[in-house]
Design an enzyme around this catalytic site. Structure first.
Site, PDB file in Angstrom:
ATOM      1  CD  GLU A  12      -2.703  -1.329   2.483  1.00 41.14           C
ATOM      2  OE1 GLU A  12      -3.776  -1.952   2.461  1.00 41.14           O
ATOM      3  OE2 GLU A  12      -2.192  -0.890   3.539  1.00 41.14           O
ATOM      4  CD  GLU A 191      -4.864  -2.327  10.101  1.00 37.62           C
ATOM      5  OE1 GLU A 191      -4.604  -3.537  10.064  1.00 37.62           O
ATOM      6  OE2 GLU A 191      -5.525  -1.726   9.208  1.00 37.62           O
ATOM      7  CG  ASP A 214     -12.540  -7.451   0.780  1.00 41.43           C
ATOM      8  OD1 ASP A 214     -13.399  -7.527   1.672  1.00 41.43           O
ATOM      9  OD2 ASP A 214     -11.362  -7.088   0.991  1.00 41.43           O
TER      10      ASP A 214
END
Length: 247
Positions: A12, A191, A214
């Site tokens: 990422e 997180e 997703d």
């Protein structure tokens, strides 16, 4: 004033590290931090680690050891609400911990000691991220990896918990329970709520942007891996650079 950019996974942040000017790798608390500049602005890139405890430790280090002025989280999440689809972007308005349950001593989802369920993001930072996301998904800034489908920017509540939600029944049950309690959650990840809580403790502005990789259902594992490898890093690169130009 240094801006910290957090992500959970190396993929990422790969494009952001490649773009970093005057890059310097630092280590602290068993973690690597990349210090440098993006778009002429001082930044500190770091991986939060996966889960709330790892993320809270990293956020605390960013504030206590490095003295950052603000924290921005980028990465992926599973879509929960209807209409929040793969390829969409969610800009967090607030976070809650979906696995926090100290009942009957406290109401379900309320964090003991804070008398609150939700931890708000900084309104100005969130607005800047929303503008950056809108540009990325528009015709001018659109990434070719997204294909020809229409994708949207959403703004609202995100849930965090130490569990990768990956079955349709679990996702539906979680979404319904929160909705009935007055918490219409758009997406789920692992997180953000922890970082938001740390930033509240230190009065540090915090904002987060999550790309939907997703639908937090039975296809989540395959969808997640593919999306992180092919799109997430490019999203972070474009949106964070757009943000930095406005700070």
């Amino acid at each position: 004033m240094t801006t910290a950019i957090l992500s959970a996974l190396p993929e990422e942040q790969a494009s952001l590290i490649a773009r970093l000017e005057r890059a310097q790798r630092l280590t602290h608390a068993g973690r690597s931090f990349w210090k440098g500049e993006l778009c002429g602005r001082p930044v500190l890139l770091a991986l939060s680690g996966i889960g709330k405890v790892a993320a809270a430790t990293t956020a605390t280090a960013l504030v206590e050891h490095f003295g950052v002025a603000r924290i921005v989280f980028t990465g992926v999440a599973g879509g929960l609400a209807e209409g929040v689809n793969v390829g969409d972007v969610v800009v967090a308005q607030a976070f809650l911990q979906h696995d926090m349950d100290a009942s009957p001593l406290f109401p379900r989802w309320e964090v003991p000691g804070y008398a609150r369920t939700r931890f708000d993001c900084d309104a100005r930072l969130a607005t800047l991220l929303q503008d950056a996301a809108g540009n990325c998904l528009s015709g001018a800034g659109r990434l070719p990896e997204l294909g020809d489908g229409a994708h949207r920017v959403h703004h609202g509540l995100v849930a965090s918990g130490d569990r990768f939600v990956s079955s349709a029944p679990e996702a539906q049950q979680l979404s319904q329970a929160l909705q009935e309690a007055g918490h219409p959650v758009l997406a789920v990840e692992m997180e953000g709520a922890a970082v938001a809580q740390v930033c509240l403790d230190y009065s540090i502005p915090f904002a987060a942007i999550r790309t939907i990789s997703d639908r937090a259902d039975d296809t989540a594992h395959a969808d997640f891996a593919h999306f992180v490898q092919t799109v997430a890093s490019r999203y972070a690169e474009h949106m964070v650079q757009a943000l930095m130009r406005t700070l």
